[in-house]
Write a protein that holds these residues in place. Structure first.
Motif, short mmCIF file in Angstrom:
data_model
loop_
_atom_site.label_atom_id
_atom_site.label_comp_id
_atom_site.label_asym_id
_atom_site.label_seq_id
_atom_site.Cartn_x
_atom_site.Cartn_y
_atom_site.Cartn_z
N LEU A 199 -23.02 7.34 -1.45
CA LEU A 199 -22.29 6.18 -0.94
C LEU A 199 -20.93 6.01 -1.62
O LEU A 199 -20.10 5.23 -1.16
N ARG A 200 -20.71 6.74 -2.72
CA ARG A 200 -19.43 6.61 -3.42
C ARG A 200 -18.26 7.02 -2.54
O ARG A 200 -17.16 6.47 -2.66
N VAL A 201 -18.47 7.98 -1.63
CA VAL A 201 -17.37 8.43 -0.76
C VAL A 201 -16.93 7.33 0.20
O VAL A 201 -15.74 6.97 0.21
N PRO A 202 -17.83 6.75 1.03
CA PRO A 202 -17.36 5.67 1.92
C PRO A 202 -16.88 4.44 1.16
O PRO A 202 -15.91 3.80 1.56
N VAL A 203 -17.56 4.12 0.05
CA VAL A 203 -17.12 2.99 -0.77
C VAL A 203 -15.75 3.28 -1.36
O VAL A 203 -14.87 2.40 -1.41
N GLY A 204 -15.54 4.52 -1.80
CA GLY A 204 -14.25 4.89 -2.37
C GLY A 204 -13.12 4.81 -1.36
O GLY A 204 -12.02 4.36 -1.68
N VAL A 205 -13.39 5.23 -0.13
CA VAL A 205 -12.38 5.13 0.93
C VAL A 205 -12.01 3.67 1.17
O VAL A 205 -10.84 3.32 1.34
N LEU A 206 -13.01 2.79 1.16
CA LEU A 206 -12.76 1.36 1.33
C LEU A 206 -11.93 0.81 0.17
O LEU A 206 -11.02 -0.01 0.37
N VAL A 207 -12.21 1.27 -1.04
CA VAL A 207 -11.45 0.83 -2.21
C VAL A 207 -10.00 1.28 -2.12
O VAL A 207 -9.08 0.51 -2.43
N VAL A 208 -9.77 2.52 -1.66
CA VAL A 208 -8.39 3.02 -1.50
C VAL A 208 -7.64 2.14 -0.51
O VAL A 208 -6.49 1.73 -0.76
N TRP A 209 -8.26 1.84 0.63
CA TRP A 209 -7.61 1.00 1.64
C TRP A 209 -7.32 -0.39 1.09
O TRP A 209 -6.21 -0.93 1.26
N ALA A 210 -8.32 -0.99 0.42
CA ALA A 210 -8.14 -2.34 -0.13
C ALA A 210 -7.07 -2.36 -1.21
O ALA A 210 -6.27 -3.31 -1.29
N ALA A 211 -7.04 -1.32 -2.04
CA ALA A 211 -6.05 -1.27 -3.12
C ALA A 211 -4.63 -1.23 -2.56
O ALA A 211 -3.74 -1.95 -3.04
N PHE A 212 -4.41 -0.41 -1.54
CA PHE A 212 -3.08 -0.35 -0.92
C PHE A 212 -2.74 -1.67 -0.24
O PHE A 212 -1.60 -2.13 -0.30
N ALA A 213 -3.72 -2.28 0.44
CA ALA A 213 -3.47 -3.54 1.15
C ALA A 213 -3.09 -4.66 0.18
O ALA A 213 -2.18 -5.45 0.45
N ILE A 214 -3.77 -4.72 -0.96
CA ILE A 214 -3.48 -5.76 -1.95
C ILE A 214 -2.19 -5.46 -2.70
O ILE A 214 -1.40 -6.36 -3.01
N ALA A 215 -1.96 -4.19 -3.00
CA ALA A 215 -0.79 -3.81 -3.80
C ALA A 215 0.51 -3.91 -3.02
O ALA A 215 1.57 -4.11 -3.62
N SER A 216 0.45 -3.78 -1.69
CA SER A 216 1.67 -3.75 -0.89
C SER A 216 2.56 -4.98 -1.08
O SER A 216 3.75 -4.83 -1.40
N PRO A 217 2.05 -6.22 -0.90
CA PRO A 217 2.94 -7.37 -1.10
C PRO A 217 3.39 -7.53 -2.55
O PRO A 217 4.49 -8.01 -2.81
N ILE A 218 2.54 -7.13 -3.51
CA ILE A 218 2.91 -7.22 -4.92
C ILE A 218 4.06 -6.26 -5.22
O ILE A 218 5.06 -6.63 -5.85
#
Length: 224
Positions: free
Chosen positions: A95-114
């Motif tokens: 499950l680390r692979v799908p969870v990791g993909v979700l983390v990558v997407w979330a990290a970029f989404a949160i980091a973008s406005p910052i």
């Protein structure tokens, strides 16, 4: 330290570790003048390339390479924090692979406005240097100061009254004093920009986004 290194080499954080290594190598090449500062810049926002994508994310007026550097840096820091605080304590297995993909997407989404906020906080200082006053200004909003003649006008960047850019007058669409316009094309031979009225630019982007959404919903071009 060992814990940090181990976390940095775990998926998904290793994705950002790799990207940050490439970015560090790129800036080293820039410093020794073996790589151009405007690596991802284009002369126009017309095509859907990386520079125009970054403009849509709020990085207008910021060099693409600088925007990407801050974006990957902040997203990597978020991914590392998630790894240290949560993922390493979980028995994820496959499950680390799908969870990791979700983390990558979330990290970029949160980091973008910052990252965009940080870039814009140093934007005024950047524009004092000539390499940061050319193609990276595409997508930036300007206020027309005056028309020089039938071919050119001068304008100042929004919130930067001491700045100055040269606008190219196009037949039937010459900038008028006081207008808010968006820089959409850089004409290297003239050291000038083509621009459009800000509202027209916003309306066009909304229309293009709707067309892209419809194309994704109907990939064959026909309604279902």
């Amino acid at each position: 330290m060992q814990t940090l290194i181990s976390a940095a080499l775990q998926f998904p954080t290793i994705v950002f570790t790799f990207l940050l290594a490439l970015i560090a190598l790129y800036w080293l090449l820039v410093l020794i003048r073996l790589a151009p500062l405007e690596l991802f810049e284009r002369d126009s926002l017309r095509d859907d390339h990386m520079a125009s994508t970054l403009v849509s994310l709020g990085f207008a007026g910021v060099p693409a390479t600088l925007a990407l550097s801050f974006l990957v840096l902040f997203a990597g820091a978020l991914s590392l924090a998630i790894e240290l605080l949560a993922l390493r304590w979980m028995a994820l297995g496959l499950l680390r692979v799908p969870v990791g993909v979700l983390v990558v997407w979330a990290a970029f989404a949160i980091a973008s406005p910052i990252a965009a906020a940080v870039c814009h906080s140093i934007q005024r200082a950047l524009h004092r240097y000539q390499p940061f006053k050319r193609r990276c200004l595409l997508g930036a909003t300007v206020i027309v100061a005056e028309r020089q003649n039938d071919e050119y006008a001068t304008a100042t960047l929004l919130n930067e009254p001491n700045s100055s850019v040269r606008l190219h007058c196009k037949a039937g669409d010459c900038p008028e004093q006081g207008e808010r316009r968006v820089l959409v094309k850089y004409i290297a031979d003239e050291g000038a920009y083509r621009s459009v009225v800000e509202q027209h630019y916003m309306d066009t982007r909304v229309r293009l986004n709707k067309l892209r959404l419809q194309h994704k919903q109907h990939p064959n071009g026909y309604p279902t």
